[in-house]
Structures are given as C-alpha cells and as structure tokens.
Design a protein around this motif. Structure first.
Motif, short mmCIF file in Angstrom:
data_model
loop_
_atom_site.label_atom_id
_atom_site.label_comp_id
_atom_site.label_asym_id
_atom_site.label_seq_id
_atom_site.Cartn_x
_atom_site.Cartn_y
_atom_site.Cartn_z
N ARG A 29 6.74 5.29 0.63
CA ARG A 29 5.36 4.82 0.47
C ARG A 29 4.39 5.68 1.29
NH1 ARG A 29 5.35 1.17 -2.89
NH2 ARG A 29 3.21 0.50 -2.60
N MET A 35 -1.33 7.78 2.65
CA MET A 35 -1.42 9.24 2.65
C MET A 35 -2.02 9.66 3.98
SD MET A 35 -2.46 10.27 -1.27
CE MET A 35 -4.16 10.28 -0.91
N ALA A 89 -0.82 14.51 -4.51
CA ALA A 89 -1.38 13.20 -4.18
C ALA A 89 -1.49 12.32 -5.41
CB ALA A 89 -2.75 13.38 -3.50
N LEU A 90 -1.96 12.90 -6.51
CA LEU A 90 -2.07 12.12 -7.76
C LEU A 90 -0.70 11.63 -8.20
CD1 LEU A 90 -4.65 14.21 -9.83
CD2 LEU A 90 -5.04 12.04 -8.64
N PHE A 97 1.98 11.14 -6.36
CA PHE A 97 2.42 10.12 -5.41
C PHE A 97 1.79 8.76 -5.72
CE2 PHE A 97 1.36 7.93 -1.37
CZ PHE A 97 2.65 7.57 -0.97
N LEU A 98 0.53 8.78 -6.08
CA LEU A 98 -0.18 7.54 -6.38
C LEU A 98 0.10 7.02 -7.79
CD1 LEU A 98 -3.60 8.44 -4.74
CD2 LEU A 98 -1.87 6.83 -3.87
N ALA A 110 0.83 -1.21 0.00
CA ALA A 110 0.00 0.00 0.00
C ALA A 110 0.86 1.26 0.00
CB ALA A 110 -0.91 0.01 1.23
N LYS A 111 0.28 2.30 -0.56
CA LYS A 111 0.83 3.64 -0.43
C LYS A 111 -0.07 4.34 0.59
CE LYS A 111 3.18 4.44 -4.74
NZ LYS A 111 3.34 5.38 -5.86
N LEU A 164 -0.93 8.44 -10.58
CA LEU A 164 -2.11 8.68 -11.41
C LEU A 164 -1.90 9.91 -12.29
CD1 LEU A 164 -4.79 8.08 -8.63
CD2 LEU A 164 -4.03 6.47 -10.40
#
Length: 175
Positions: free
Chosen positions: A103, A21, A123-124, A126-127, A18-19, A129
C-alpha cells in the motif's frame, strides 16, 4: 506527515484502506535545503555545520515527549531535525506498522524531476488509474543550495546516511 510520530496511527484510524505515496529526496540535499528554509525564516542562527553537529542535543527527548503526550508540539523538533527527517527508513517502518508494504509507493524526487513521465505512470499504476500523459511537468521546487555545500561536509553526511539508505533500499526492495 512522514516524520510526525502520531501521523501513521491517525491516518490509519480514519483511512485504513489508503494507498500511500511518498516522494523521497536525497537526504543530504533534503537536510541542506531544509536548513536554508529554516534560516531564511529567521529561526536558525547557526551555520549548517554547527546545526548538524548540535542537532542531537537540540532535539534530544522531543520525540519521546510527543509520544507520551499526543498534544505536545515540539518547535525544536519541527525546526532542527535536519538529519532525522532524512532517515526515511525509520519513518517508513512506523507507517508500515499500520499499512501493508504493497500500500506504499516510494518515489525518488530525483527520479521524478529527471524522468517525470515514467514516475507519473508508476504512480497512476499504483493507484489503479488509467494511463494519462501530461505534456509539461513544471518544476516547482528545484532546490539550488546543494552545489554550495562544503564538499567535505557533503561526504561526511553521505557516510552518515549510508547505513540508513541501505536499510531503506532493503525495505523497499529498490535503490
């Protein structure tokens, strides 16, 4: 889940890749807001100053009991850990025993509320996306209690959190 002592191991067991946040609020404002939330639910008879002064005795030994017995639930710790929940570095270190630092993305709630587009894009990224723009970021929990806190108590709490925040900034390599 950040504050629960068993959460990191439980999450890592089921989601090892998992990542993570985490949205971190100014710990003084977080404590005061939490106090008002508990008080409004009829679970806090003390003033904020009294609750802060008595926090340690009210939750003394509760984390240890939870660590000894994975099924033990501590209503006192859940209700009265106003300052303990704001010592983010202690909690994040527990998570970093199970996850590599890369992570974990920590975002300041104040930064998110003042500049949601920038933090959303972080956030995007990092994920992993693609970038995506949102036209409107409605504020769901704007707080509002912080302005009514006694300035002397606010200064005292800022001092209390100073060393913990410094450790957090060093750990995250970010203020």
């Amino acid at each position: 889940y950040l504050h629960h002592p068993h959460a990191p191991a439980r999450v890592a067991k089921d989601l090892p890749d998992a990542k993570l946040m985490v949205l971190l609020r100014n710990p003084v404002d977080r404590a005061y807001s939490n106090y008002h939330h508990v008080r409004e639910r009829g679970k806090e008879p003390l003033s904020f100053a009294e609750a802060i002064e008595r926090e340690e005795e009210r939750i003394d030994g509760e984390t240890e009991k939870m660590l000894r017995d994975e099924n033990y639930h501590s209503p006192a710790r859940a209700r009265y850990s106003y300052l303990a929940r704001g010592r983010y570095v202690e909690q994040i270190r527990r998570w970093l025993q199970y996850y590599d630092r890369d992570r974990l993305l920590a975002i300041s709630s104040e930064a998110f509320f003042y500049n949601p587009e920038t933090e959303y894009q972080r956030a995007l990224e990092f994920l992993g996306l693609r970038k995506h723009k949102i036209e409107n970021y409605p504020v769901k929990n704007p707080g509002g209690y912080h302005s009514s806190m006694d300035p002397a108590l606010r200064a005292q709490l800022n001092e209390h959190f100073k060393p913990y925040n410094k450790e957090l900034y060093d750990l995250l390599d970010r203020d």
